[in-house]
Write a protein that holds these residues in place. Structure first.
Motif, PDB file in Angstrom:
ATOM      1  N   ALA A 533       0.855  -1.175   0.021  1.00 51.16           N
ATOM      2  CA  ALA A 533      -0.200   0.141  -0.025  1.00 51.16           C
ATOM      3  C   ALA A 533       0.707   1.454   0.149  1.00 51.16           C
ATOM      4  O   ALA A 533       0.491   2.169  -0.591  1.00 51.16           O
ATOM      5  CB  ALA A 533      -0.958  -0.177   1.326  1.00 51.16           C
ATOM      6  N   LEU A 534       2.053   1.038   0.669  1.00 52.30           N
ATOM      7  CA  LEU A 534       2.858   2.251   0.687  1.00 52.30           C
ATOM      8  C   LEU A 534       3.404   2.745  -0.583  1.00 52.30           C
ATOM      9  O   LEU A 534       3.570   3.711  -0.922  1.00 52.30           O
ATOM     10  CB  LEU A 534       4.100   2.074   1.759  1.00 52.30           C
ATOM     11  CG  LEU A 534       4.885   3.206   2.099  1.00 52.30           C
ATOM     12  CD1 LEU A 534       4.258   4.359   2.650  1.00 52.30           C
ATOM     13  CD2 LEU A 534       5.979   2.891   3.129  1.00 52.30           C
ATOM     14  N   LYS A 535       3.975   1.467  -1.330  1.00 53.24           N
ATOM     15  CA  LYS A 535       4.581   1.663  -2.578  1.00 53.24           C
ATOM     16  C   LYS A 535       3.655   2.329  -3.843  1.00 53.24           C
ATOM     17  O   LYS A 535       3.869   2.995  -4.464  1.00 53.24           O
ATOM     18  CB  LYS A 535       5.167   0.271  -3.114  1.00 53.24           C
ATOM     19  CG  LYS A 535       6.583   0.078  -2.358  1.00 53.24           C
ATOM     20  CD  LYS A 535       6.864  -1.547  -2.770  1.00 53.24           C
ATOM     21  CE  LYS A 535       8.186  -1.847  -1.931  1.00 53.24           C
ATOM     22  NZ  LYS A 535       8.487  -3.224  -2.357  1.00 53.24           N
ATOM     23  N   SER A 536       2.177   1.685  -3.626  1.00 51.14           N
ATOM     24  CA  SER A 536       1.323   2.096  -4.468  1.00 51.14           C
ATOM     25  C   SER A 536       0.648   3.449  -4.070  1.00 51.14           C
ATOM     26  O   SER A 536       0.056   4.113  -4.926  1.00 51.14           O
ATOM     27  CB  SER A 536       0.193   1.063  -4.755  1.00 51.14           C
ATOM     28  OG  SER A 536       0.756  -0.064  -4.642  1.00 51.14           O
ATOM     29  N   GLY A 537       1.151   3.895  -3.092  1.00 44.61           N
ATOM     30  CA  GLY A 537       0.353   5.192  -2.814  1.00 44.61           C
ATOM     31  C   GLY A 537      -1.133   5.254  -2.377  1.00 44.61           C
ATOM     32  O   GLY A 537      -1.876   6.318  -2.393  1.00 44.61           O
ATOM     33  N   TYR A 538      -1.557   4.005  -1.773  1.00 45.75           N
ATOM     34  CA  TYR A 538      -3.193   3.850  -1.432  1.00 45.75           C
ATOM     35  C   TYR A 538      -3.227   4.382   0.058  1.00 45.75           C
ATOM     36  O   TYR A 538      -2.934   3.416   0.872  1.00 45.75           O
ATOM     37  CB  TYR A 538      -3.583   2.367  -1.810  1.00 45.75           C
ATOM     38  CG  TYR A 538      -3.627   1.917  -3.115  1.00 45.75           C
ATOM     39  CD1 TYR A 538      -3.708   2.795  -4.178  1.00 45.75           C
ATOM     40  CD2 TYR A 538      -3.370   0.740  -3.472  1.00 45.75           C
ATOM     41  CE1 TYR A 538      -3.944   2.325  -5.621  1.00 45.75           C
ATOM     42  CE2 TYR A 538      -3.324   0.295  -4.896  1.00 45.75           C
ATOM     43  CZ  TYR A 538      -3.647   1.287  -5.936  1.00 45.75           C
ATOM     44  OH  TYR A 538      -3.629   1.056  -7.163  1.00 45.75           O
ATOM     45  N   HIS A 539      -3.610   5.613   0.233  1.00 48.04           N
ATOM     46  CA  HIS A 539      -3.577   5.945   1.583  1.00 48.04           C
ATOM     47  C   HIS A 539      -4.718   5.221   2.485  1.00 48.04           C
ATOM     48  O   HIS A 539      -4.334   4.855   3.681  1.00 48.04           O
ATOM     49  CB  HIS A 539      -3.702   7.408   1.483  1.00 48.04           C
ATOM     50  CG  HIS A 539      -2.351   8.119   0.930  1.00 48.04           C
ATOM     51  ND1 HIS A 539      -1.280   8.230   1.289  1.00 48.04           N
ATOM     52  CD2 HIS A 539      -2.624   9.062  -0.204  1.00 48.04           C
ATOM     53  CE1 HIS A 539      -0.698   9.045   0.613  1.00 48.04           C
ATOM     54  NE2 HIS A 539      -1.368   9.573  -0.325  1.00 48.04           N
ATOM     55  N   GLU A 540      -5.860   4.990   1.897  1.00 46.68           N
ATOM     56  CA  GLU A 540      -6.879   4.394   2.902  1.00 46.68           C
ATOM     57  C   GLU A 540      -6.599   2.990   2.888  1.00 46.68           C
ATOM     58  O   GLU A 540      -6.793   2.399   4.058  1.00 46.68           O
ATOM     59  CB  GLU A 540      -8.149   4.709   1.928  1.00 46.68           C
ATOM     60  CG  GLU A 540      -8.540   6.002   1.836  1.00 46.68           C
ATOM     61  CD  GLU A 540      -9.895   6.137   1.036  1.00 46.68           C
ATOM     62  OE1 GLU A 540     -10.446   4.792   0.677  1.00 46.68           O
ATOM     63  OE2 GLU A 540     -10.495   7.029   0.709  1.00 46.68           O
ATOM     64  N   GLU A 541      -5.978   2.350   1.869  1.00 50.27           N
ATOM     65  CA  GLU A 541      -5.621   0.901   2.253  1.00 50.27           C
ATOM     66  C   GLU A 541      -4.306   0.822   3.417  1.00 50.27           C
ATOM     67  O   GLU A 541      -4.403  -0.143   4.015  1.00 50.27           O
ATOM     68  CB  GLU A 541      -4.982   0.166   0.899  1.00 50.27           C
ATOM     69  CG  GLU A 541      -4.579  -1.291   0.997  1.00 50.27           C
ATOM     70  CD  GLU A 541      -5.757  -2.022   1.649  1.00 50.27           C
ATOM     71  OE1 GLU A 541      -5.513  -3.142   2.151  1.00 50.27           O
ATOM     72  OE2 GLU A 541      -7.086  -1.813   1.420  1.00 50.27           O
ATOM     73  N   LEU A 542      -3.615   1.993   3.061  1.00 50.07           N
ATOM     74  CA  LEU A 542      -2.537   1.771   4.195  1.00 50.07           C
ATOM     75  C   LEU A 542      -2.877   1.932   5.661  1.00 50.07           C
ATOM     76  O   LEU A 542      -2.458   1.397   6.500  1.00 50.07           O
ATOM     77  CB  LEU A 542      -1.490   2.988   3.826  1.00 50.07           C
ATOM     78  CG  LEU A 542      -0.180   3.126   4.708  1.00 50.07           C
ATOM     79  CD1 LEU A 542       0.555   2.003   4.698  1.00 50.07           C
ATOM     80  CD2 LEU A 542       0.425   4.225   4.296  1.00 50.07           C
ATOM     81  N   GLN A 543      -3.820   2.768   5.810  1.00 53.67           N
ATOM     82  CA  GLN A 543      -4.651   3.314   7.088  1.00 53.67           C
ATOM     83  C   GLN A 543      -5.121   1.782   7.483  1.00 53.67           C
ATOM     84  O   GLN A 543      -4.944   1.217   8.809  1.00 53.67           O
ATOM     85  CB  GLN A 543      -5.326   4.201   7.148  1.00 53.67           C
ATOM     86  CG  GLN A 543      -4.881   5.582   6.895  1.00 53.67           C
ATOM     87  CD  GLN A 543      -5.938   6.720   6.906  1.00 53.67           C
ATOM     88  OE1 GLN A 543      -6.820   6.557   6.686  1.00 53.67           O
ATOM     89  NE2 GLN A 543      -5.338   7.804   6.661  1.00 53.67           N
ATOM     90  N   ARG A 544      -5.939   1.065   6.736  1.00 55.51           N
ATOM     91  CA  ARG A 544      -6.578  -0.079   7.028  1.00 55.51           C
ATOM     92  C   ARG A 544      -5.690  -1.139   7.444  1.00 55.51           C
ATOM     93  O   ARG A 544      -5.674  -1.725   8.494  1.00 55.51           O
ATOM     94  CB  ARG A 544      -7.454  -0.479   6.105  1.00 55.51           C
ATOM     95  CG  ARG A 544      -8.698   0.438   5.942  1.00 55.51           C
ATOM     96  CD  ARG A 544      -9.777  -0.399   5.074  1.00 55.51           C
ATOM     97  NE  ARG A 544      -9.324  -0.533   3.869  1.00 55.51           N
ATOM     98  CZ  ARG A 544      -9.531   0.304   2.569  1.00 55.51           C
ATOM     99  NH1 ARG A 544     -10.159   1.418   3.175  1.00 55.51           N
ATOM    100  NH2 ARG A 544      -9.142   0.234   1.402  1.00 55.51           N
TER     101      ARG A 544
END
Length: 570
Positions: A533-544
């Motif tokens: 999630a961090l590499k892809s820049g998915y902030h919402e997925e990173l938080q979850r």
């Protein structure tokens, strides 16, 4: 001269005065307490019964008068069905006049009884005959004799002429608008005189009608005391008037539509004057004798006081203490010294507590690391620590979350102040030798000299007080019993690290062990999700992903140390 030098004559004079004055005062007190009082109470009871008897007799006579007039009025209505006029048969008027004469003399309190016909030719008839009424007299009579209580008869007060009358409607032709009245006028002076004859002189007798209209006989200076009284004043009581005590009696009596109250005022001094005079003479003699003894005592005391005066001059100087009373001066000086002593003791105790805390802080921070164990023990003894063979313990307190039902409305400075006071007070109850070593941001380190105490009771009380006052959960870490002072820095550092062994749960915790649990498992799968999630820049997925990672860690091991380890690795 021997008695003056030794004080023997002074002492004998005092004893003699006591032997004379005390019996005189005792007799005076006895007269006041056991003779004057009972005499007054006995008279009050007797006078009360007498007044009640007189009022009962008056009520009985007036009740008989009411019945007699009522019966005669009914008889009149049966005999005369038509209006009574001045031209009525002469024999009838003579007969009525005679009957009125007998009615008037049937009661001691009746002044006159008359029949007043206020029709077309108004006139009045009394025991002395008949007479015509003018138009003005007729209007006045209608106003005076008007019955307004819904009955056929009524007691009325005629204020203009100070008269008390009993009015009865005897008009058989006009019950709603009567024109013929039977009127009995009461001789108030005879009534008052009969009521007053039972009293002693200088008193007062009075009768009030509906607590508004008053009639008095006797000492008129006492009338101002009776008039303000209301219907609430009944029975017997004592009133002080111009420095004199008077026995007051008020008895209520209901007469048809009115309340008559009978009052008597009797000066109690006349009853007990002989005994009171004797008591006053005894008291005056005692006072004069005491005054004479006081003068002689002052003269003799001056002789005996000279050595004390010289001593005071030597201690405080000749000008300082003579401005005040000598005994008060000594008391003030003693109190001043006591206050100064108390302040010095408090300062010494605070200074001693400060020294005791300071030496523990310096030992814990390693300032005395160059000292041997024996020298460290001697240093504590010099600072008034009584360690001995008991050893010591360290307690580490840390505030955690608020209680579930409390709001965060307290200032942090106030919280720390309250926390220090709670821990200091409770610790002093269980450990006589203790001190707070350090305190900051809700963390407090306490040093105590070990005692044979139940630590469980101590932990229970201190957590209960903190929960109640500070409204927060608390974690307590307790060290093992130690005897070597040189280990103090090491024990303190180890204790502060052990706070991380607490569990992340909303409750009070007490930690007394030193064994760490195995390191928690590290979830590589969750780590990969976070990195993706961090590499892809998915902030919402990173938080979850981070949230699921932490929840998994806490579920497997909710110790603070485990969470810190896993978060640091992540």
């Amino acid at each position: 001269m021997k008695y003056f030098k030794t004080g023997g004559f002074h002492r004998k004079l005092q004893l003699a005065s006591l032997w004379i004055v005390v019996p005189l005062l005792a007799v005076a007190i006895f007269l006041h307490a056991y003779l004057i009082g009972p005499l007054q109470r006995s008279y009050q009871e007797l006078n009360n019964r007498q007044v009640e008897g007189i009022v009962s007799n008056i009520n009985q006579q007036f009740s008989q008068l009411e019945v007699t007039l009522s019966v005669w009025g009914q008889s009149f209505q049966r005999r005369y069905q038509e209006d009574l006029l001045e031209t009525t048969n002469y024999q009838t008027l003579i007969q009525l006049s005679e009957e009125l004469f007998y009615l008037t003399n049937s009661s001691n309190y009746v002044n006159r009884i008359g029949i007043y016909s206020l029709g077309e030719a108004p006139f009045g008839i009394e025991s002395g005959g008949t007479y015509e009424l003018t138009l003005e007299q007729t209007k006045t009579a209608f106003e005076r004799y008007r019955i307004d209580n819904g009955r056929q008869y009524q007691w009325k007060i005629i204020e203009e002429e100070d008269e008390l009358i009993f009015v009865q409607n005897i008009d058989s032709q006009g019950e709603d608008q009567p024109k013929i009245f039977l009127v009995a006028t009461i001789d108030e002076q005879s009534l008052l005189k009969y009521f007053y004859d039972t009293q002693i002189e200088n008193g007062l007798a009075a009768i009030s009608f509906n607590h508004e209209s008053f009639r008095f006989i006797g000492d008129q200076n006492l009338a101002n005391v009776i008039q303000p009284l209301s219907e609430e004043h009944q029975g017997t009581w004592v009133e002080s008037i111009n420095g004199n005590d008077y026995s007051m009696i008020a008895v209520n009596s209901t007469r048809l539509n009115q309340i008559w109250t009978f009052y008597t005022v009797v000066p109690l001094a006349l009853i007990t004057e002989p005994v009171t005079h004797l008591a006053r003479v005894l008291i005056v003699v005692s006072i004069l004798f005491i005054a004479c003894v006081a003068v002689m005592s002052l003269f003799l005391a001056k002789k005996q006081y000279q050595p004390f005066e010289k001593t005071m001059d030597q201690l405080f100087g000749n000008t300082q203490w003579k401005k005040e009373n000598d005994l008060e001066f000594l008391v003030d000086r003693w109190q001043q010294l006591s206050r100064e002593k108390g302040l010095l003791q408090n300062q010494a105790e605070r200074f001693q507590d400060s020294l005791k805390r300071q030496v523990i802080q310096h030992l814990m921070e390693g300032y005395y690391g160059y000292l041997s164990e024996e020298e460290s023990q001697q240093l504590l003894q010099q600072k008034n620590w009584r360690l001995g063979d008991q050893g010591y313990r360290l307690f580490y307190f840390q505030l955690n979350d608020l209680l579930s039902n409390q709001a965060n409305s307290q200032d942090e400075t106030h919280i720390l102040f309250a926390l220090e006071n709670i821990i200091a007070d409770v610790t002093a109850m269980f450990f006589p030798e203790s001190t707070i070593v350090s305190s900051n941001e809700g963390r407090i380190l306490v040093f105590v000299v070990n005692q044979e105490q139940q630590l469980t009771d101590y932990f229970t009380m201190v957590t209960k007080q903190i929960n109640l006052i500070v409204c927060r959960y608390v974690t307590i870490v307790s060290s093992q019993q130690e005897t070597e002072i040189r280990k103090l820095p090491e024990v303190a550092q180890r204790l502060k690290k052990q706070i991380h062994l607490q569990q992340l749960i909303p409750e009070n915790q007490v930690l007394q062990g030193e064994n760490m649990r195995p390191l928690p498992k590290y979830s590589l799968s969750q780590e990969n999700l976070i990195l993706t999630a961090l590499k892809s820049g998915y902030h919402e997925e990173l938080q979850r992903s981070v949230q699921r990672f932490l929840e998994q860690v806490v579920a497997e091991n909710n110790q603070q140390a485990a969470v810190i380890y896993v978060v640091n690795r992540l």
